[in-house]
Design an enzyme around this catalytic site. Structure first.
Site, PDB file in Angstrom:
ATOM      1  N   LYS A   1       0.839  -1.213   0.000  1.00  0.00           N
ATOM      2  CA  LYS A   1       0.000   0.000   0.000  1.00  0.00           C
ATOM      3  C   LYS A   1       0.864   1.250   0.000  1.00  0.00           C
TER       4      LYS A   1
ATOM      5  N   CYS B   1     -13.045   1.337  15.521  1.00  0.00           N
ATOM      6  CA  CYS B   1     -11.690   0.778  15.411  1.00  0.00           C
ATOM      7  C   CYS B   1     -10.972   0.784  16.763  1.00  0.00           C
ATOM      8  N   MET B   2     -10.740   1.963  17.322  1.00  0.00           N
ATOM      9  CA  MET B   2      -9.840   2.089  18.475  1.00  0.00           C
ATOM     10  C   MET B   2     -10.560   2.348  19.797  1.00  0.00           C
TER      11      MET B   2
ATOM     12  N   MET C   1      -7.776  -5.343  16.096  1.00  0.00           N
ATOM     13  CA  MET C   1      -9.231  -5.519  16.037  1.00  0.00           C
ATOM     14  C   MET C   1      -9.739  -6.828  16.629  1.00  0.00           C
TER      15      MET C   1
ATOM     16  N   GLY D   1      -5.088   1.634  13.947  1.00  0.00           N
ATOM     17  CA  GLY D   1      -5.561   1.190  12.638  1.00  0.00           C
ATOM     18  C   GLY D   1      -5.311   2.218  11.557  1.00  0.00           C
ATOM     19  N   GLN D   2      -5.983   3.342  11.697  1.00  0.00           N
ATOM     20  CA  GLN D   2      -5.894   4.343  10.640  1.00  0.00           C
ATOM     21  C   GLN D   2      -4.739   5.306  10.892  1.00  0.00           C
TER      22      GLN D   2
HETATM   23  N1  LIG Z   1      -3.888  -4.537   4.293  1.00  0.00           N
HETATM   24  C1  LIG Z   1      -4.583  -3.777   5.138  1.00  0.00           C
HETATM   25  N2  LIG Z   1      -3.960  -3.297   6.247  1.00  0.00           N
HETATM   26  C2  LIG Z   1      -4.636  -2.548   7.124  1.00  0.00           C
HETATM   27  C3  LIG Z   1      -6.002  -2.164   6.891  1.00  0.00           C
HETATM   28  C4  LIG Z   1      -6.627  -2.644   5.723  1.00  0.00           C
HETATM   29  O1  LIG Z   1      -7.807  -2.354   5.444  1.00  0.00           O
HETATM   30  N3  LIG Z   1      -5.897  -3.451   4.875  1.00  0.00           N
HETATM   31  N4  LIG Z   1      -6.667  -1.392   7.811  1.00  0.00           N
HETATM   32  C5  LIG Z   1      -5.919  -0.765   8.936  1.00  0.00           C
HETATM   33  C6  LIG Z   1      -6.858  -0.659  10.067  1.00  0.00           C
HETATM   34  S1  LIG Z   1      -7.954   0.669  10.077  1.00  0.00           S
HETATM   35  C7  LIG Z   1      -6.875  -1.542  11.099  1.00  0.00           C
HETATM   36  S2  LIG Z   1      -7.951  -1.297  12.393  1.00  0.00           S
HETATM   37  C8  LIG Z   1      -5.906  -2.635  11.184  1.00  0.00           C
HETATM   38  C9  LIG Z   1      -6.533  -3.968  11.604  1.00  0.00           C
HETATM   39  O2  LIG Z   1      -5.533  -4.881  11.817  1.00  0.00           O
HETATM   40  P1  LIG Z   1      -5.799  -6.272  12.504  1.00  0.00           P
HETATM   41  O3  LIG Z   1      -6.632  -6.114  13.709  1.00  0.00           O
HETATM   42  O4  LIG Z   1      -4.479  -6.933  12.676  1.00  0.00           O
HETATM   43  O5  LIG Z   1      -6.636  -7.051  11.374  1.00  0.00           O
HETATM   44  P2  LIG Z   1      -8.030  -7.873  11.433  1.00  0.00           P
HETATM   45  O6  LIG Z   1      -7.975  -8.779  10.253  1.00  0.00           O
HETATM   46  O7  LIG Z   1      -9.168  -6.950  11.600  1.00  0.00           O
HETATM   47  O8  LIG Z   1      -8.017  -8.748  12.772  1.00  0.00           O
HETATM   48  C10 LIG Z   1      -6.862  -9.324  13.320  1.00  0.00           C
HETATM   49  C11 LIG Z   1      -7.021 -10.770  13.701  1.00  0.00           C
HETATM   50  O9  LIG Z   1      -7.967 -10.921  14.735  1.00  0.00           O
HETATM   51  C12 LIG Z   1      -8.404 -12.249  14.669  1.00  0.00           C
HETATM   52  N5  LIG Z   1      -9.570 -12.458  15.518  1.00  0.00           N
HETATM   53  C13 LIG Z   1     -10.871 -12.495  15.186  1.00  0.00           C
HETATM   54  N6  LIG Z   1     -11.628 -12.739  16.282  1.00  0.00           N
HETATM   55  C14 LIG Z   1     -10.786 -12.856  17.323  1.00  0.00           C
HETATM   56  C15 LIG Z   1     -10.947 -13.125  18.714  1.00  0.00           C
HETATM   57  O10 LIG Z   1     -12.054 -13.294  19.227  1.00  0.00           O
HETATM   58  N7  LIG Z   1      -9.825 -13.166  19.484  1.00  0.00           N
HETATM   59  C16 LIG Z   1      -8.584 -13.002  18.969  1.00  0.00           C
HETATM   60  N8  LIG Z   1      -7.547 -13.078  19.778  1.00  0.00           N
HETATM   61  N9  LIG Z   1      -8.394 -12.784  17.655  1.00  0.00           N
HETATM   62  C17 LIG Z   1      -9.471 -12.684  16.850  1.00  0.00           C
HETATM   63  C18 LIG Z   1      -8.628 -12.489  13.209  1.00  0.00           C
HETATM   64  O11 LIG Z   1      -8.557 -13.871  12.905  1.00  0.00           O
HETATM   65  C19 LIG Z   1      -7.490 -11.676  12.576  1.00  0.00           C
HETATM   66  O12 LIG Z   1      -6.417 -12.483  12.147  1.00  0.00           O
HETATM   67  O13 LIG Z   1      -5.270  -2.837   9.933  1.00  0.00           O
HETATM   68  C20 LIG Z   1      -4.738  -1.642   9.384  1.00  0.00           C
HETATM   69  N10 LIG Z   1      -3.985  -2.100   8.244  1.00  0.00           N
HETATM   70  N1  LIG Z   2     -17.009  -5.725   7.888  1.00  0.00           N
HETATM   71  C1  LIG Z   2     -16.041  -4.975   8.423  1.00  0.00           C
HETATM   72  N2  LIG Z   2     -16.290  -3.669   8.691  1.00  0.00           N
HETATM   73  C2  LIG Z   2     -15.306  -2.902   9.228  1.00  0.00           C
HETATM   74  C3  LIG Z   2     -14.026  -3.429   9.527  1.00  0.00           C
HETATM   75  C4  LIG Z   2     -13.805  -4.817   9.246  1.00  0.00           C
HETATM   76  O1  LIG Z   2     -12.710  -5.351   9.472  1.00  0.00           O
HETATM   77  N3  LIG Z   2     -14.820  -5.546   8.673  1.00  0.00           N
HETATM   78  N4  LIG Z   2     -13.080  -2.631  10.086  1.00  0.00           N
HETATM   79  C5  LIG Z   2     -13.499  -1.407  10.784  1.00  0.00           C
HETATM   80  C6  LIG Z   2     -12.356  -0.506  10.960  1.00  0.00           C
HETATM   81  S1  LIG Z   2     -11.136  -1.037  12.038  1.00  0.00           S
HETATM   82  C7  LIG Z   2     -12.250   0.693  10.359  1.00  0.00           C
HETATM   83  S2  LIG Z   2     -10.920   1.712  10.718  1.00  0.00           S
HETATM   84  C8  LIG Z   2     -13.290   1.181   9.437  1.00  0.00           C
HETATM   85  C9  LIG Z   2     -12.706   1.967   8.271  1.00  0.00           C
HETATM   86  O2  LIG Z   2     -13.705   2.277   7.373  1.00  0.00           O
HETATM   87  P1  LIG Z   2     -13.617   3.542   6.401  1.00  0.00           P
HETATM   88  O3  LIG Z   2     -13.279   4.745   7.163  1.00  0.00           O
HETATM   89  O4  LIG Z   2     -14.899   3.578   5.658  1.00  0.00           O
HETATM   90  O5  LIG Z   2     -12.336   3.127   5.505  1.00  0.00           O
HETATM   91  P2  LIG Z   2     -11.760   3.532   4.124  1.00  0.00           P
HETATM   92  O6  LIG Z   2     -12.308   2.670   3.063  1.00  0.00           O
HETATM   93  O7  LIG Z   2     -10.302   3.574   4.316  1.00  0.00           O
HETATM   94  O8  LIG Z   2     -12.334   5.000   3.881  1.00  0.00           O
HETATM   95  C10 LIG Z   2     -11.538   6.145   3.866  1.00  0.00           C
HETATM   96  C11 LIG Z   2     -12.004   7.064   2.739  1.00  0.00           C
HETATM   97  O9  LIG Z   2     -11.304   8.304   2.854  1.00  0.00           O
HETATM   98  C12 LIG Z   2     -10.927   8.740   1.566  1.00  0.00           C
HETATM   99  N5  LIG Z   2      -9.812   9.666   1.725  1.00  0.00           N
HETATM  100  C13 LIG Z   2      -8.489   9.394   1.777  1.00  0.00           C
HETATM  101  N6  LIG Z   2      -7.780  10.511   2.007  1.00  0.00           N
HETATM  102  C14 LIG Z   2      -8.678  11.517   2.103  1.00  0.00           C
HETATM  103  C15 LIG Z   2      -8.554  12.916   2.374  1.00  0.00           C
HETATM  104  O10 LIG Z   2      -7.465  13.449   2.566  1.00  0.00           O
HETATM  105  N7  LIG Z   2      -9.720  13.641   2.426  1.00  0.00           N
HETATM  106  C16 LIG Z   2     -10.937  13.081   2.225  1.00  0.00           C
HETATM  107  N8  LIG Z   2     -12.026  13.853   2.316  1.00  0.00           N
HETATM  108  N9  LIG Z   2     -11.068  11.754   1.936  1.00  0.00           N
HETATM  109  C17 LIG Z   2      -9.958  10.996   1.906  1.00  0.00           C
HETATM  110  C18 LIG Z   2     -10.612   7.476   0.806  1.00  0.00           C
HETATM  111  O11 LIG Z   2     -10.743   7.691  -0.579  1.00  0.00           O
HETATM  112  C19 LIG Z   2     -11.674   6.491   1.362  1.00  0.00           C
HETATM  113  O12 LIG Z   2     -12.831   6.454   0.572  1.00  0.00           O
HETATM  114  O13 LIG Z   2     -14.057   0.065   8.976  1.00  0.00           O
HETATM  115  C20 LIG Z   2     -14.616  -0.668  10.040  1.00  0.00           C
HETATM  116  N10 LIG Z   2     -15.588  -1.593   9.485  1.00  0.00           N
HETATM  117  S1  SF4 Z   3       2.122   3.044   6.893  1.00  0.00           S
HETATM  118 FE1  SF4 Z   3       0.998   1.109   6.822  1.00  0.00          FE
HETATM  119  S2  SF4 Z   3       0.202   1.034   4.743  1.00  0.00           S
HETATM  120 FE2  SF4 Z   3       1.845   2.551   4.744  1.00  0.00          FE
HETATM  121  S3  SF4 Z   3       3.664   1.424   4.112  1.00  0.00           S
HETATM  122 FE3  SF4 Z   3       3.605   1.425   6.339  1.00  0.00          FE
HETATM  123  S4  SF4 Z   3       2.582  -0.484   6.853  1.00  0.00           S
HETATM  124 FE4  SF4 Z   3       2.137  -0.084   4.706  1.00  0.00          FE
HETATM  125 MO   LIG Z   4      -9.367   0.459  11.814  1.00  0.00          MO
END
Ligand SMILES: Nc1nc2c(c(=O)[nH]1)N[C@H]1C(S)=C(S)[C@@H](COP(=O)(O)OP(=O)(O)OC[C@H]3O[C@@H](n4cnc5c(=O)[nH]c(N)nc54)[C@H](O)[C@@H]3O)O[C@H]1N2
Ligand SMILES: Nc1nc2c(c(=O)[nH]1)N[C@H]1C(S)=C(S)[C@@H](COP(=O)(O)OP(=O)(O)OC[C@H]3O[C@@H](n4cnc5c(=O)[nH]c(N)nc54)[C@H](O)[C@@H]3O)O[C@H]1N2
Ligand code: SF4
Ligand SMILES: [Mo]
Length: 558
Positions: A80, A169-170, A339, A376-377
């Site tokens: 990314k 998220c957090m 998460m 996360g973000q």
């Molecule tokens: N490639 C990629 N990277 C990202 C993001 C992305 O969208 N794509 N999003 C960013 C954001 S906003 C976030 S919040 C982070 C999320 O980062 P992570 O939290 O690391 O990712 P997830 O896949 O949501 O969940 C982590 C693990 O929790 C496990 N899990 C599910 N249920 C349970 C449970 O009950 N107990 C335990 N111990 N584990 C469980 C799942 O199997 C999974 O492997 O990633 C960040 N980085």
């Molecule tokens: N089913 C399911 N739902 C989830 C999760 C999951 O694991 N599974 N994870 C949860 C978690 S941890 C998170 S953090 C949320 C994240 O959920 P969202 O916040 O909806 O995540 P993104 O798709 O990253 O959306 C970010 C948007 O911001 C836009 N953007 C980027 N930079 C800028 C900028 O500078 N200005 C403006 N105006 N826009 C910009 C991007 O184009 C993108 O459309 O989802 C949650 N929901």
């Molecule tokens: S900040 Fe996150 S998404 Fe960007 S390069 Fe580092 S690990 Fe990858």
């Molecule tokens: Mo997140």
């Protein structure tokens, strides 16, 4: 995109194709023959790791983004991060405002769009007062952007209906820290990784979601073979490949597991009695209840003996005992979680118990130790926590319910006393429910895609359709943008100046380097399918985040 294999590798600035398909898709960038007018320091805008970058600009365009060798990320970026340049120039970058007319979003001037947004908000305010409008923001906004929105809505309009995606998220980590330490501040920093001898990873898939931090952990494992890694995850993931002990527990049973580990630590005396004596209060007494002592806590944990919870957790008591032992004997233990804990219905309790393990064993406040929640973000900490852009909060840890805090902000913002409402606003899910019920009539949504990312999104999409919705995003269309009454295109990272924070609370200045795209520029399209067919490059394996993939995939696929 018709590229040769060599060009594709150059394109990603990778040293090896394996980097793309390996765990976490880490890439090291290298100097290339791309002509550049000037280089600038910046930060990746995709996740809370906050990888430092070096950005090459030429002719008013970003032409190169690579990992900063002197940065904490040691020059590494994940897939990314390597696409930070491309995201600026993808074909679906939003480039002009739009206003809904006769059911259709049509191109408009900025004046028309801003007038329409103001009219919609004015009408909602006239009908329902300040609490009939709302702001829903994001950990993807700069600190300055979140701060300004918070000030406009809480100080200007007079509503605390200000919340954002970090609530999804957090929130559990934030309240965990606040309730255990008194402040929502993750303990430790990335430099601790080189001093840790145990990594306790629970509910996080770092190899895929925080791959560059994970690579630093792997550096430590490579150079210090005595390092132990416990991963607690119901699934096998790329992260569990490096685990010395993988506790494949039943989902949602973490609190029982953590209690059992605490039970074992206390019973085998692997706790740090001197540290507890000096620094730990189990629970302060109140008029109604006496303080909780260490002995009370031990008695409470009797129900959580490893053999009592083993079945519930789907683990053996020996596995639980071993996890506690490794934690207790470790010279320096560092925990990471995301998460898998935060999104549980009892996520706060799980957070508190991870912190409790560190306090019981004194694994805190020394190099290589500490409960380190991964953000996360990119800017959830700086933009949302520090600016207080949440329904209950005001900047820098202040609360809307505290008169002193409100007066402080009223003075700082030059407002008459009493302007800021003492009533907490609606947090994310209730906010969208209120839109469904017609109580919140107008909302501004910035840098987030709630029509996709809210739990039970279908239910709340209804609310977004019903309310007057202004959406600001840098990509069009997103699911949420399609429901907008007014759509505003946004500048992205290097097209504007601002500040991003990250997991270890470091602040990065993002300089404005180029102008936002004003017209349709060169179309860039990339598809994993064609890359795979032509070059044998595989889409990285992703786990469990399918719902998140779609908006981003659309942003870069052809
Ligand atoms: N490639 C990629 N990277 C990202 C993001 C992305 O969208 N794509 N999003 C960013 C954001 S906003 C976030 S919040 C982070 C999320 O980062 P992570 O939290 O690391 O990712 P997830 O896949 O949501 O969940 C982590 C693990 O929790 C496990 N899990 C599910 N249920 C349970 C449970 O009950 N107990 C335990 N111990 N584990 C469980 C799942 O199997 C999974 O492997 O990633 C960040 N980085
Ligand atoms: N089913 C399911 N739902 C989830 C999760 C999951 O694991 N599974 N994870 C949860 C978690 S941890 C998170 S953090 C949320 C994240 O959920 P969202 O916040 O909806 O995540 P993104 O798709 O990253 O959306 C970010 C948007 O911001 C836009 N953007 C980027 N930079 C800028 C900028 O500078 N200005 C403006 N105006 N826009 C910009 C991007 O184009 C993108 O459309 O989802 C949650 N929901
Ligand atoms: S900040 Fe996150 S998404 Fe960007 S390069 Fe580092 S690990 Fe990858
Ligand atoms: Mo997140």
């Amino acid at each position: 995109m018709n590229l040769t294999r060599r060009e594709l590798l150059q394109y990603f600035g990778m040293t090896a194709a394996a980097g793309l398909s390996g765990s976490g898709c880490i890439g090291w960038t290298r100097e290339e023959a791309i002509p550049v007018d000037s280089w600038h320091k910046s930060v990746c805008r995709f996740c809370g790791s906050g990888c430092e970058t070096r950005v090459g600009v030429r002719g008013g365009k970003v032409v190169k983004v690579e990992g900063l060798q002197s940065g904490w990320n040691r020059g590494r970026l994940c897939i990314k991060g390597l696409l930070n340049r491309e995201i600026l120039y993808v074909s679906d970058r939003a480039q002009y405002p739009m206003v809904r007319k006769n059911g259709q979003l049509v191109r408009a001037t900025w004046d028309e769009a801003l007038d329409a947004a103001a009219a919609g908000f004015r009408e909602a305010l006239a009908q329902g007062g300040p609490d009939a409008v709302a702001f829903y923001g994001s950990g993807q906004l700069f600190t300055q952007e979140s701060y300004t929105a918070n000030k406009l809505f809480k100080g200007g309009i007079g509503t605390n209906n200000v919340d954002g995606n970090p609530r999804l998220c957090m929130a559990s980590a934030a309240f965990g820290y606040k309730s255990v330490f008194g402040a929502d501040e993750p303990s430790g920093c990335y430099d601790d990784i080189e001093h840790a001898t145990l990594f306790f990873v629970i509910g996080a898939n770092m190899a895929e979601c925080h791959p560059v931090v994970w690579e630093r952990v792997r550096d430590r494992i490579r150079t210090a073979p005595e390092t132990r890694v416990i991963v607690v995850d119901p699934r096998r993931t790329p992260t569990t490949r490096d685990a010395t002990l993988h506790l494949q527990l039943r989902p949602g049973t973490d609190v029982a597991l953590l209690n059992a580990m605490a039970h074992e630590l206390l019973n085998t005396n692997l706790v740090d009695a001197a540290f507890i004596e000096k620094f730990v209060t189990f629970r302060e007494g109140t008029a109604d209840s006496p303080p909780l002592t260490r002995e009370d806590f031990r008695k409470f944990l009797a129900d959580y003996a490893p053999e009592k919870v083993a079945d519930l957790c789907g683990l053996s008591s020996a596995e639980i005992r071993e996890a506690a032992r490794l934690f207790g004997i470790s010279q320096a233990a560092m925990s990471f979680w995301t998460m898998g804990l935060n999104q549980q219905t009892h996520g706060v309790a799980a957070n508190r118990m991870v912190m409790a393990l560190h306090l019981l064993t004194g694994q805190i406040g020394r190099p290589g130790t500490g409960p380190f929640s991964l953000t996360g973000q990119p800017n959830a900490g700086g933009g949302v926590r520090d600016t207080g852009t949440l329904a209950h909060a005001l900047p820098a840890g202040r609360l809307v319910t505290k008169e002193h805090d409100r007066h402080d902000m009223e003075k700082l913002w030059g407002l008459p006393e009493g302007r800021i409402s003492p009533n907490p606003g609606l947090p994310a899910v209730q906010l969208f429910e209120a839109m469904r019920e017609g109580k919140v009539r107008a909302a501004l949504v910035m840098a987030t895609n709630p029509a996709r990312s809210l739990p039970n999104a279908d239910r709340y999409r209804e609310g977004m359709e019903k309310a007057f919705l202004v959406v600001s995003d840098s990509i069009f269309p997103t699911d949420t943008a399609q429901l907008a009454d007014v759509f505003l295109p946004a500048a992205m990272w290097s097209e504007k100046e601002g500040v991003f924070s990250q997991s270890e609370r470091r602040y990065h200045l993002v300089e404005k380097l180029v102008d936002p795209r004003a017209r349709r520029a060169r179309t860039w399209r990339f598809s994993w399918a064609s890359a795979s067919a032509a070059h044998g490059v595989h889409r990285p394996v992703r786990g469990g985040r399918g719902a998140r993939a779609a908006p981003r995939r659309r942003a870069v696929s052809g």
